[in-house]
Design a protein around this motif. Structure first.
Motif, PDB file in Angstrom:
ATOM      1  N   LEU A   1       0.726  -1.103   0.154  1.00  0.00           N
ATOM      2  CA  LEU A   1       0.005  -0.006  -0.142  1.00  0.00           C
ATOM      3  C   LEU A   1       0.870   1.280  -0.078  1.00  0.00           C
ATOM      4  CD1 LEU A   1      -2.785  -1.064   2.453  1.00  0.00           C
ATOM      5  CD2 LEU A   1      -2.954  -0.730  -0.041  1.00  0.00           C
ATOM      6  N   ILE A   2       2.104   1.215   0.738  1.00  0.00           N
ATOM      7  CA  ILE A   2       2.708   2.346   0.741  1.00  0.00           C
ATOM      8  C   ILE A   2       3.547   2.686  -0.740  1.00  0.00           C
ATOM      9  CG2 ILE A   2       5.124   3.183   1.742  1.00  0.00           C
ATOM     10  CD1 ILE A   2       4.245   1.785   4.212  1.00  0.00           C
ATOM     11  N   ILE A   3       3.810   1.430  -1.249  1.00  0.00           N
ATOM     12  CA  ILE A   3       4.386   1.723  -2.564  1.00  0.00           C
ATOM     13  C   ILE A   3       3.385   2.182  -3.569  1.00  0.00           C
ATOM     14  CG2 ILE A   3       5.174   0.516  -4.464  1.00  0.00           C
ATOM     15  CD1 ILE A   3       6.801  -1.505  -2.332  1.00  0.00           C
ATOM     16  N   ILE A   4       2.209   1.383  -3.537  1.00  0.00           N
ATOM     17  CA  ILE A   4       1.238   1.978  -4.421  1.00  0.00           C
ATOM     18  C   ILE A   4       1.012   3.695  -4.315  1.00  0.00           C
ATOM     19  CG2 ILE A   4      -1.389   1.768  -4.971  1.00  0.00           C
ATOM     20  CD1 ILE A   4      -0.874  -1.238  -4.307  1.00  0.00           C
ATOM     21  N   ALA A   5       0.739   4.072  -2.865  1.00  0.00           N
ATOM     22  CA  ALA A   5       0.626   5.436  -2.473  1.00  0.00           C
ATOM     23  C   ALA A   5       1.671   6.168  -3.158  1.00  0.00           C
ATOM     24  CB  ALA A   5       0.315   5.579  -1.230  1.00  0.00           C
ATOM     25  N   ILE A   6       2.919   5.802  -3.065  1.00  0.00           N
ATOM     26  CA  ILE A   6       3.998   6.760  -3.485  1.00  0.00           C
ATOM     27  C   ILE A   6       3.988   6.837  -4.904  1.00  0.00           C
ATOM     28  CG2 ILE A   6       6.627   6.702  -3.961  1.00  0.00           C
ATOM     29  CD1 ILE A   6       6.793   5.813  -0.906  1.00  0.00           C
ATOM     30  N   LEU A   7       3.725   5.780  -5.595  1.00  0.00           N
ATOM     31  CA  LEU A   7       3.736   5.561  -7.146  1.00  0.00           C
ATOM     32  C   LEU A   7       2.646   6.553  -7.805  1.00  0.00           C
ATOM     33  CD1 LEU A   7       4.723   2.128  -7.993  1.00  0.00           C
ATOM     34  CD2 LEU A   7       6.155   3.859  -8.028  1.00  0.00           C
ATOM     35  N   ALA A   8       1.576   6.232  -6.962  1.00  0.00           N
ATOM     36  CA  ALA A   8       0.303   7.380  -7.445  1.00  0.00           C
ATOM     37  C   ALA A   8       0.565   8.738  -7.103  1.00  0.00           C
ATOM     38  CB  ALA A   8      -1.159   6.918  -6.709  1.00  0.00           C
ATOM     39  N   VAL A   9       0.985   9.158  -5.876  1.00  0.00           N
ATOM     40  CA  VAL A   9       0.852  10.628  -5.465  1.00  0.00           C
ATOM     41  C   VAL A   9       2.053  11.217  -6.343  1.00  0.00           C
ATOM     42  CG1 VAL A   9       1.664  12.229  -3.626  1.00  0.00           C
ATOM     43  CG2 VAL A   9       0.151  10.218  -3.306  1.00  0.00           C
ATOM     44  N   PHE A  10       3.167  10.457  -6.535  1.00  0.00           N
ATOM     45  CA  PHE A  10       4.096  11.364  -7.446  1.00  0.00           C
ATOM     46  C   PHE A  10       4.202  10.986  -8.968  1.00  0.00           C
ATOM     47  CE2 PHE A  10       5.755  11.204  -2.945  1.00  0.00           C
ATOM     48  CZ  PHE A  10       6.250  12.439  -2.947  1.00  0.00           C
ATOM     49  N   LYS A  11       3.081  10.102  -9.237  1.00  0.00           N
ATOM     50  CA  LYS A  11       2.862   9.840 -10.807  1.00  0.00           C
ATOM     51  C   LYS A  11       4.009   9.368 -11.256  1.00  0.00           C
ATOM     52  CE  LYS A  11      -0.652  13.474 -11.585  1.00  0.00           C
ATOM     53  NZ  LYS A  11      -0.913  13.540 -10.050  1.00  0.00           N
ATOM     54  N   ILE A  12       4.609   8.292 -10.572  1.00  0.00           N
ATOM     55  CA  ILE A  12       6.056   7.582 -11.090  1.00  0.00           C
ATOM     56  C   ILE A  12       5.364   6.225 -11.948  1.00  0.00           C
ATOM     57  CG2 ILE A  12       7.748   6.152 -10.451  1.00  0.00           C
ATOM     58  CD1 ILE A  12       7.580   7.815  -7.857  1.00  0.00           C
ATOM     59  N   PRO A  13       5.909   6.301 -13.280  1.00  0.00           N
ATOM     60  CA  PRO A  13       5.466   5.172 -14.075  1.00  0.00           C
ATOM     61  C   PRO A  13       5.730   3.751 -13.482  1.00  0.00           C
ATOM     62  CG  PRO A  13       6.889   6.854 -15.182  1.00  0.00           C
ATOM     63  CD  PRO A  13       6.686   7.183 -13.865  1.00  0.00           C
ATOM     64  N   LEU A  14       4.794   2.866 -13.669  1.00  0.00           N
ATOM     65  CA  LEU A  14       5.397   1.421 -13.227  1.00  0.00           C
ATOM     66  C   LEU A  14       6.387   1.070 -13.689  1.00  0.00           C
ATOM     67  CD1 LEU A  14       4.144  -0.772 -11.264  1.00  0.00           C
ATOM     68  CD2 LEU A  14       2.750  -1.526 -12.980  1.00  0.00           C
ATOM     69  N   GLU A  15       6.822   1.238 -14.882  1.00  0.00           N
ATOM     70  CA  GLU A  15       7.761   0.634 -15.466  1.00  0.00           C
ATOM     71  C   GLU A  15       9.210   1.000 -14.857  1.00  0.00           C
ATOM     72  OE1 GLU A  15       5.438   2.341 -17.276  1.00  0.00           O
ATOM     73  OE2 GLU A  15       4.412   0.772 -18.008  1.00  0.00           O
ATOM     74  N   SER A  16       9.359   2.156 -14.348  1.00  0.00           N
ATOM     75  CA  SER A  16      10.088   3.010 -13.635  1.00  0.00           C
ATOM     76  C   SER A  16      10.514   1.914 -12.303  1.00  0.00           C
ATOM     77  CB  SER A  16      10.044   4.201 -13.291  1.00  0.00           C
ATOM     78  OG  SER A  16       9.994   5.017 -14.549  1.00  0.00           O
ATOM     79  N   PHE A  17       9.576   1.765 -11.709  1.00  0.00           N
ATOM     80  CA  PHE A  17       9.413   1.022 -10.481  1.00  0.00           C
ATOM     81  C   PHE A  17      10.071  -0.535 -10.551  1.00  0.00           C
ATOM     82  CE2 PHE A  17       7.324  -1.800  -7.608  1.00  0.00           C
ATOM     83  CZ  PHE A  17       7.897  -1.455  -6.293  1.00  0.00           C
ATOM     84  N   MET A  18       9.134  -1.054 -11.769  1.00  0.00           N
ATOM     85  CA  MET A  18       9.608  -2.393 -11.906  1.00  0.00           C
ATOM     86  C   MET A  18      10.932  -2.644 -12.368  1.00  0.00           C
ATOM     87  SD  MET A  18       7.097  -4.026 -10.948  1.00  0.00           S
ATOM     88  CE  MET A  18       7.553  -5.797 -11.395  1.00  0.00           C
ATOM     89  N   GLN A  19      11.731  -1.957 -12.781  1.00  0.00           N
ATOM     90  CA  GLN A  19      13.140  -2.050 -13.236  1.00  0.00           C
ATOM     91  C   GLN A  19      14.009  -2.485 -11.939  1.00  0.00           C
ATOM     92  OE1 GLN A  19      14.698   1.364 -15.082  1.00  0.00           O
ATOM     93  NE2 GLN A  19      13.618   1.009 -16.864  1.00  0.00           N
ATOM     94  N   GLY A  20      13.762  -1.838 -10.784  1.00  0.00           N
ATOM     95  CA  GLY A  20      14.415  -2.386  -9.518  1.00  0.00           C
ATOM     96  C   GLY A  20      13.800  -3.241  -8.825  1.00  0.00           C
ATOM     97  N   ALA A  21      12.191  -3.035  -8.932  1.00  0.00           N
ATOM     98  CA  ALA A  21      11.435  -4.314  -8.055  1.00  0.00           C
ATOM     99  C   ALA A  21      11.770  -5.563  -8.625  1.00  0.00           C
ATOM    100  CB  ALA A  21      10.206  -3.811  -8.142  1.00  0.00           C
ATOM    101  N   GLY A  22      12.189  -5.761  -9.880  1.00  0.00           N
ATOM    102  CA  GLY A  22      12.479  -7.078 -10.437  1.00  0.00           C
ATOM    103  C   GLY A  22      13.369  -7.972  -9.519  1.00  0.00           C
TER     104      GLY A  22
END
Length: 98
Positions: free
Chosen positions: A42-63
């Motif tokens: 939920l924290i990650i979802i909130a941060i990505l949504a609030v700061f409008k961070i593309p999921l692709e950017s996050f997934m590069q490291g989350a992989g």
């Protein structure tokens, strides 16, 4: 800023940081519903949504995190399978308990 977001370290750091925050929340309030994994998600979802961070950017490291979680998930599944009869006998207490 886009250099940071496109770095694989960003997603990895966000995962680890969110999990550490979730652990602190669980320790502070100690409710079963505040399990660290869903809270971190939920924290990650909130941060990505609030700061409008593309999921692709996050997934590069989350992989990287997923790479480590896959074997852990498989070994948990094997353990559960080996104890399946015990789980069936105690299904109600498992579902009701925390």
């Amino acid at each position: 800023m886009s250099d940071i977001l496109s770095s694989p370290i960003f997603g990895f750091t966000l995962c680890i940081g969110a999990y550490q925050v979730a652990l602190a929340i669980r320790k502070r309030f100690n409710y079963a519903i505040l399990s660290p994994m869903p809270v971190a998600s939920l924290i990650i979802i909130a941060i990505l949504a609030v700061f409008k961070i593309p999921l692709e950017s996050f997934m590069q490291g989350a992989g990287f995190v997923s790479m480590f979680l896959a074997p852990a998930t498989a070994s948990l599944a094997v353990s559960i399978y080996r104890k399946l009869e015990i789980i069936k006998k105690n299904l109600l207490p498992i579902l009701v308990g925390s």
